[in-house]
Motif scaffolding. Structure first.
Motif, short mmCIF file in Angstrom:
data_model
loop_
_atom_site.label_atom_id
_atom_site.label_comp_id
_atom_site.label_asym_id
_atom_site.label_seq_id
_atom_site.Cartn_x
_atom_site.Cartn_y
_atom_site.Cartn_z
N PRO A 283 -96.46 -19.59 47.70
CA PRO A 283 -95.14 -20.16 47.39
C PRO A 283 -95.07 -20.89 46.05
O PRO A 283 -93.98 -21.23 45.59
CB PRO A 283 -94.91 -21.14 48.54
N VAL A 284 -96.22 -21.16 45.44
CA VAL A 284 -96.25 -21.97 44.22
C VAL A 284 -97.16 -21.31 43.19
O VAL A 284 -98.22 -20.78 43.55
CB VAL A 284 -96.81 -23.39 44.53
N VAL A 285 -96.75 -21.31 41.92
CA VAL A 285 -97.65 -20.88 40.84
C VAL A 285 -97.68 -21.97 39.77
O VAL A 285 -96.62 -22.42 39.31
CB VAL A 285 -97.18 -19.55 40.18
N LEU A 286 -98.89 -22.41 39.42
CA LEU A 286 -99.06 -23.34 38.30
C LEU A 286 -99.25 -22.50 37.04
O LEU A 286 -99.90 -21.45 37.09
CB LEU A 286 -100.32 -24.19 38.48
N PHE A 287 -98.73 -22.98 35.91
CA PHE A 287 -98.97 -22.27 34.65
C PHE A 287 -99.71 -23.20 33.71
O PHE A 287 -99.28 -24.34 33.48
CB PHE A 287 -97.66 -21.78 34.02
N CYS A 288 -100.83 -22.72 33.18
CA CYS A 288 -101.68 -23.55 32.32
C CYS A 288 -101.53 -23.09 30.87
O CYS A 288 -101.81 -21.92 30.56
CB CYS A 288 -103.13 -23.43 32.78
N TYR A 289 -101.12 -24.00 30.01
CA TYR A 289 -100.93 -23.72 28.58
C TYR A 289 -101.93 -24.53 27.76
O TYR A 289 -102.30 -25.64 28.14
CB TYR A 289 -99.53 -24.12 28.14
N LEU A 290 -102.29 -23.97 26.60
CA LEU A 290 -103.06 -24.72 25.61
C LEU A 290 -102.25 -24.83 24.33
O LEU A 290 -101.49 -23.89 24.00
CB LEU A 290 -104.37 -24.01 25.26
N ASP A 291 -102.43 -25.93 23.62
CA ASP A 291 -101.86 -26.03 22.28
C ASP A 291 -102.48 -24.91 21.44
O ASP A 291 -103.69 -24.69 21.48
CB ASP A 291 -102.21 -27.41 21.69
N ARG A 292 -101.64 -24.20 20.72
CA ARG A 292 -102.08 -23.02 19.97
C ARG A 292 -103.17 -23.33 18.94
O ARG A 292 -103.91 -22.44 18.52
CB ARG A 292 -100.86 -22.42 19.24
N THR A 293 -103.30 -24.59 18.52
CA THR A 293 -104.30 -24.92 17.50
C THR A 293 -105.71 -25.04 18.08
O THR A 293 -106.68 -25.19 17.34
CB THR A 293 -103.96 -26.27 16.83
N MET A 294 -105.84 -24.97 19.39
CA MET A 294 -107.15 -25.17 20.02
C MET A 294 -108.07 -23.95 19.83
O MET A 294 -107.60 -22.82 19.74
CB MET A 294 -106.99 -25.46 21.51
N GLY A 295 -109.38 -24.21 19.79
CA GLY A 295 -110.37 -23.15 19.57
C GLY A 295 -111.17 -22.83 20.82
O GLY A 295 -110.87 -23.35 21.91
#
Ligand SMILES: Cc1cc2nc3c(=O)[nH]c(=O)nc-3n(C[C@H](O)[C@H](O)[C@H](O)COP(=O)(O)O)c2cc1C
Length: 143
Positions: free
Chosen positions: A49-61
């Motif tokens: 019933p739930v989906v988490l979405f994980c993002y990173l700042d684009r500048t990360m390596g």
């Protein structure tokens, strides 16, 4: 989702795990609708019933991408402590534009993966996928 030229042994392990998982979910390897059915199951978060979405700042390596994996592993363990189960899904990156519009993430952020979260379905077949033998993946030095 993966390098364009995913080579052995990674491609073999990936294919074997996918075959095991989707066979257990009733999708045979020779089914002409297999890709569509797999996409549909993933897009439904396998019924969670739930989906988490994980993002990173684009500048990360690369180091910070590793951090994100460790962070999500901790989230998944904490979910188990609450009696919940979860499934990381890199497949959501195929639909990153739609996901970003839906969650309101701007271009500074890049989608790593989704994580479906829910309670285990009673009576569902146990489909723990195989693992490569430790001798294939770990080198012990000095023993
Ligand atoms: C970062 C990450 C992304 C994944 N993406 C997907 C995915 O998009 N679809 C999928 O079916 N499995 C995906 N998997 C695999 C499953 O989430 C799961 O880890 C694997 O099937 C092993 O499950 P098991 O421990 O129950 O055997 C991903 C795993 C990881 C670690």
């Amino acid at each position: 989702m993966y390098p364009a030229e995913l080579t052995s042994p990674y491609l073999d392990r990936f294919s074997a795990a996918a075959a095991q998982r989707y066979k257990a979910l009733g999708i045979e390897r020779d089914d002409p609708d297999r890709p569509m059915k797999i996409a549909a199951l993933n897009s439904e978060g396998f019924g969670a019933p739930v989906v988490l979405f994980c993002y990173l700042d684009r500048t990360m390596g690369p180091g910070q991408w590793g951090d994100a994996g460790m962070y999500l592993q901790t989230v998944m363990l904490l979910l188990r402590a609450e009696g919940l189960h979860s499934c990381p899904q890199v497949m959501w990156t195929m639909y990153r534009k739609t996901v970003s519009q839906t969650v309101g993430a701007d271009d500074r952020f890049v989608l790593f993966c989704g994580v479906s979260v829910g309670f285990e379905k009673e009576g569902a077949p146990q489909i723990r996928t195989g693992r490569a033998d430790m001798t294939e993946t770990v080198s012990f030095i000095g023993v």
